[in-house]
Design a protein around this motif. Structure first.
Motif, PDB file in Angstrom:
ATOM      1  N   GLU A  40       8.759 -10.477  14.971  1.00  0.00           N
ATOM      2  CA  GLU A  40       7.707 -10.975  14.097  1.00  0.00           C
ATOM      3  C   GLU A  40       7.844 -11.378  12.751  1.00  0.00           C
ATOM      4  O   GLU A  40       7.536 -12.186  12.039  1.00  0.00           O
ATOM      5  CB  GLU A  40       6.462 -10.130  14.397  1.00  0.00           C
ATOM      6  CG  GLU A  40       6.308  -8.839  13.477  1.00  0.00           C
ATOM      7  CD  GLU A  40       6.856  -7.637  14.467  1.00  0.00           C
ATOM      8  OE1 GLU A  40       6.957  -6.658  14.022  1.00  0.00           O
ATOM      9  OE2 GLU A  40       7.618  -7.956  15.534  1.00  0.00           O
ATOM     10  N   ARG A  41       8.906 -10.665  12.264  1.00  0.00           N
ATOM     11  CA  ARG A  41       9.357 -10.742  10.858  1.00  0.00           C
ATOM     12  C   ARG A  41      10.202 -12.015  10.574  1.00  0.00           C
ATOM     13  O   ARG A  41      10.526 -12.428   9.545  1.00  0.00           O
ATOM     14  CB  ARG A  41      10.122  -9.618  10.360  1.00  0.00           C
ATOM     15  CG  ARG A  41       9.325  -8.474  10.194  1.00  0.00           C
ATOM     16  CD  ARG A  41      10.127  -7.229   9.334  1.00  0.00           C
ATOM     17  NE  ARG A  41       9.153  -5.904   9.262  1.00  0.00           N
ATOM     18  CZ  ARG A  41       9.585  -4.855   8.786  1.00  0.00           C
ATOM     19  NH1 ARG A  41      10.751  -4.784   8.248  1.00  0.00           N
ATOM     20  NH2 ARG A  41       8.770  -3.736   8.852  1.00  0.00           N
ATOM     21  N   ALA A  87      14.845  -4.977   7.926  1.00  0.00           N
ATOM     22  CA  ALA A  87      14.713  -4.206   8.987  1.00  0.00           C
ATOM     23  C   ALA A  87      14.159  -2.852   8.724  1.00  0.00           C
ATOM     24  O   ALA A  87      15.032  -2.455   7.990  1.00  0.00           O
ATOM     25  CB  ALA A  87      15.776  -4.470   9.973  1.00  0.00           C
ATOM     26  N   ASP A  88      13.451  -2.172   9.511  1.00  0.00           N
ATOM     27  CA  ASP A  88      13.437  -0.853   9.410  1.00  0.00           C
ATOM     28  C   ASP A  88      14.504  -0.001   9.585  1.00  0.00           C
ATOM     29  O   ASP A  88      15.154  -0.429  10.836  1.00  0.00           O
ATOM     30  CB  ASP A  88      12.247  -0.430  10.213  1.00  0.00           C
ATOM     31  CG  ASP A  88      10.941  -1.313   9.747  1.00  0.00           C
ATOM     32  OD1 ASP A  88      10.733  -1.237   8.660  1.00  0.00           O
ATOM     33  OD2 ASP A  88       9.996  -1.692  10.753  1.00  0.00           O
ATOM     34  N   ALA A 138      24.067  -9.140  10.659  1.00  0.00           N
ATOM     35  CA  ALA A 138      23.755  -8.067   9.514  1.00  0.00           C
ATOM     36  C   ALA A 138      22.828  -8.888   8.499  1.00  0.00           C
ATOM     37  O   ALA A 138      21.965  -8.443   7.983  1.00  0.00           O
ATOM     38  CB  ALA A 138      25.235  -7.850   8.952  1.00  0.00           C
ATOM     39  N   PRO A 139      23.355 -10.264   8.231  1.00  0.00           N
ATOM     40  CA  PRO A 139      22.499 -10.709   7.037  1.00  0.00           C
ATOM     41  C   PRO A 139      21.100 -11.115   7.506  1.00  0.00           C
ATOM     42  O   PRO A 139      20.036 -11.004   6.912  1.00  0.00           O
ATOM     43  CB  PRO A 139      23.164 -12.439   6.966  1.00  0.00           C
ATOM     44  CG  PRO A 139      24.738 -12.050   7.473  1.00  0.00           C
ATOM     45  CD  PRO A 139      24.413 -11.079   8.539  1.00  0.00           C
ATOM     46  N   VAL A 140      20.774 -11.359   8.894  1.00  0.00           N
ATOM     47  CA  VAL A 140      19.463 -11.575   9.274  1.00  0.00           C
ATOM     48  C   VAL A 140      18.747 -10.105   9.022  1.00  0.00           C
ATOM     49  O   VAL A 140      17.622 -10.174   8.736  1.00  0.00           O
ATOM     50  CB  VAL A 140      19.354 -11.950  10.855  1.00  0.00           C
ATOM     51  CG1 VAL A 140      18.073 -12.037  11.467  1.00  0.00           C
ATOM     52  CG2 VAL A 140      19.899 -13.161  10.908  1.00  0.00           C
ATOM     53  N   LEU A 141      19.345  -8.909   9.539  1.00  0.00           N
ATOM     54  CA  LEU A 141      18.626  -7.828   9.411  1.00  0.00           C
ATOM     55  C   LEU A 141      18.143  -7.470   7.693  1.00  0.00           C
ATOM     56  O   LEU A 141      17.218  -7.009   7.606  1.00  0.00           O
ATOM     57  CB  LEU A 141      19.480  -6.786   9.893  1.00  0.00           C
ATOM     58  CG  LEU A 141      19.913  -6.558  11.257  1.00  0.00           C
ATOM     59  CD1 LEU A 141      20.730  -5.776  11.708  1.00  0.00           C
ATOM     60  CD2 LEU A 141      18.419  -6.502  12.296  1.00  0.00           C
ATOM     61  N   ASP A 164      21.749   2.391  16.741  1.00  0.00           N
ATOM     62  CA  ASP A 164      20.922   1.937  18.069  1.00  0.00           C
ATOM     63  C   ASP A 164      20.003   0.704  17.435  1.00  0.00           C
ATOM     64  O   ASP A 164      19.317   1.102  16.652  1.00  0.00           O
ATOM     65  CB  ASP A 164      20.178   2.993  18.553  1.00  0.00           C
ATOM     66  CG  ASP A 164      21.014   4.047  19.359  1.00  0.00           C
ATOM     67  OD1 ASP A 164      21.959   3.773  19.859  1.00  0.00           O
ATOM     68  OD2 ASP A 164      20.673   5.425  19.321  1.00  0.00           O
ATOM     69  N   LEU A 165      20.237  -0.371  17.987  1.00  0.00           N
ATOM     70  CA  LEU A 165      19.438  -1.630  17.865  1.00  0.00           C
ATOM     71  C   LEU A 165      18.128  -1.726  18.719  1.00  0.00           C
ATOM     72  O   LEU A 165      18.396  -1.747  20.009  1.00  0.00           O
ATOM     73  CB  LEU A 165      20.237  -2.771  17.626  1.00  0.00           C
ATOM     74  CG  LEU A 165      19.510  -4.097  17.374  1.00  0.00           C
ATOM     75  CD1 LEU A 165      19.303  -4.037  15.752  1.00  0.00           C
ATOM     76  CD2 LEU A 165      20.371  -5.429  17.522  1.00  0.00           C
ATOM     77  N   LEU A 166      17.145  -1.653  18.096  1.00  0.00           N
ATOM     78  CA  LEU A 166      15.766  -1.564  18.743  1.00  0.00           C
ATOM     79  C   LEU A 166      15.121  -3.025  18.563  1.00  0.00           C
ATOM     80  O   LEU A 166      14.677  -3.371  17.257  1.00  0.00           O
ATOM     81  CB  LEU A 166      14.823  -0.816  18.396  1.00  0.00           C
ATOM     82  CG  LEU A 166      13.434  -0.788  18.962  1.00  0.00           C
ATOM     83  CD1 LEU A 166      13.439  -0.629  20.609  1.00  0.00           C
ATOM     84  CD2 LEU A 166      12.779   0.406  18.359  1.00  0.00           C
TER      85      LEU A 166
END
Length: 255
Positions: free
Chosen positions: A148-149, A96-97, A88-91, A123-125
């Motif tokens: 890439e982010r 994250a979109d 979650a912290p990374v997203l 759903d994690l893409l």
């Protein structure tokens, strides 16, 4: 220190160059474009590797979570909860979109378990955009982990410079050509016929950026200069010629 004096020997031309066929500007540009196309994936791989190392050093938990999400997404609810808690912290950090404002608020409040509970229903893409285009619309209840982010701007810039520098400098020094130039039948030679040193090859690559300094006007020398020599050729006294298979190198004596 003795005074330096002009040395005309430095301007000596290899007689073997006289009358050598030169490539057209279109061929030169096509070979250069092909080289950079071939470098796209290695450059991206290097950038991702550097980013992974940086993430591992600065956020080992986040690194492990991203690695698990990419290569071994768990199926057990408990394991998924633990993964989303660490992810979650990374997203949030990469914005994250598809990530909801509620998840962002939970992370900012330090309530990672609540954030994991919200992410349990999505759903994690996992994606990797090598073209840098606009992201496509996501399906409902989907969050995109765009790899890439994860690449910081500094690392991205370093990879964009380092990989091409190694490729162009080493290939030109070692073989006098690159993959793109070889496929188009081109070769880089010094005007005096001797082999380029590694330092000169590095300097020649660095002089590529002079094209940006002239706002692209330096490319006009492909048509304006009688021998099609660009700024990086003038920097180290080189010229690009059409390679002739019957002659091993321009500098080598004929039998």
């Amino acid at each position: 220190m003795p005074d330096r004096r002009f040395d005309p020997q430095a301007l000596t031309l290899d007689p073997a160059l006289s009358g050598q066929p030169l490539p057209s500007p279109r061929r030169r540009l096509a070979a250069f474009a092909l080289d950079y196309a071939l470098l796209l994936l290695p450059t991206l791989a290097a950038a991702l590797t550097f980013a992974a190392l940086a993430l591992r050093l600065t956020d080992a938990t986040g690194y492990a979570a991203v690695k698990t999400a990419v290569f071994a997404m768990p199926r057990e609810p408990q394991a998924q909860h633990a993964l989303m808690r660490d992810l979650a912290p990374v997203l949030v950090r990469i914005d994250a979109d598809g990530l909801s404002a509620a998840v962002k608020a939970d992370v900012e409040d330090g309530n990672l378990d609540a954030a994991a509970d919200r992410l349990a229903t999505i759903d994690l893409l996992v994606s990797l955009d090598v073209g840098g285009g606009q992201p496509k619309n996501l399906a409902t209840n989907t969050v995109r982990l765009a790899l890439e982010r994860l690449i910081p701007d500094g690392i991205r810039t370093a990879a964009l410079f380092l990989v091409p520098a190694i490729y162009f400098a080493f290939a030109t020094w070692r073989w006098g050509t690159t993959i793109g130039k070889r496929l188009f039948g081109l070769r880089v030679v010094r005007l005096d016929g001797r082999r380029l040193t590694l330092v000169e090859s590095i300097e020649r690559f660095g002089a590529y950026f002079g094209v940006f300094g002239t706002l692209g006007l330096g490319l006009l020398d492909l048509w304006r200069d009688p021998n099609g020599r660009l700024g990086h050729d003038h920097a180290v006294d080189t010229v690009v010629v059409r390679a002739l298979p019957s002659r091993p190198t321009l500098a080598a004596p004929l039998d």
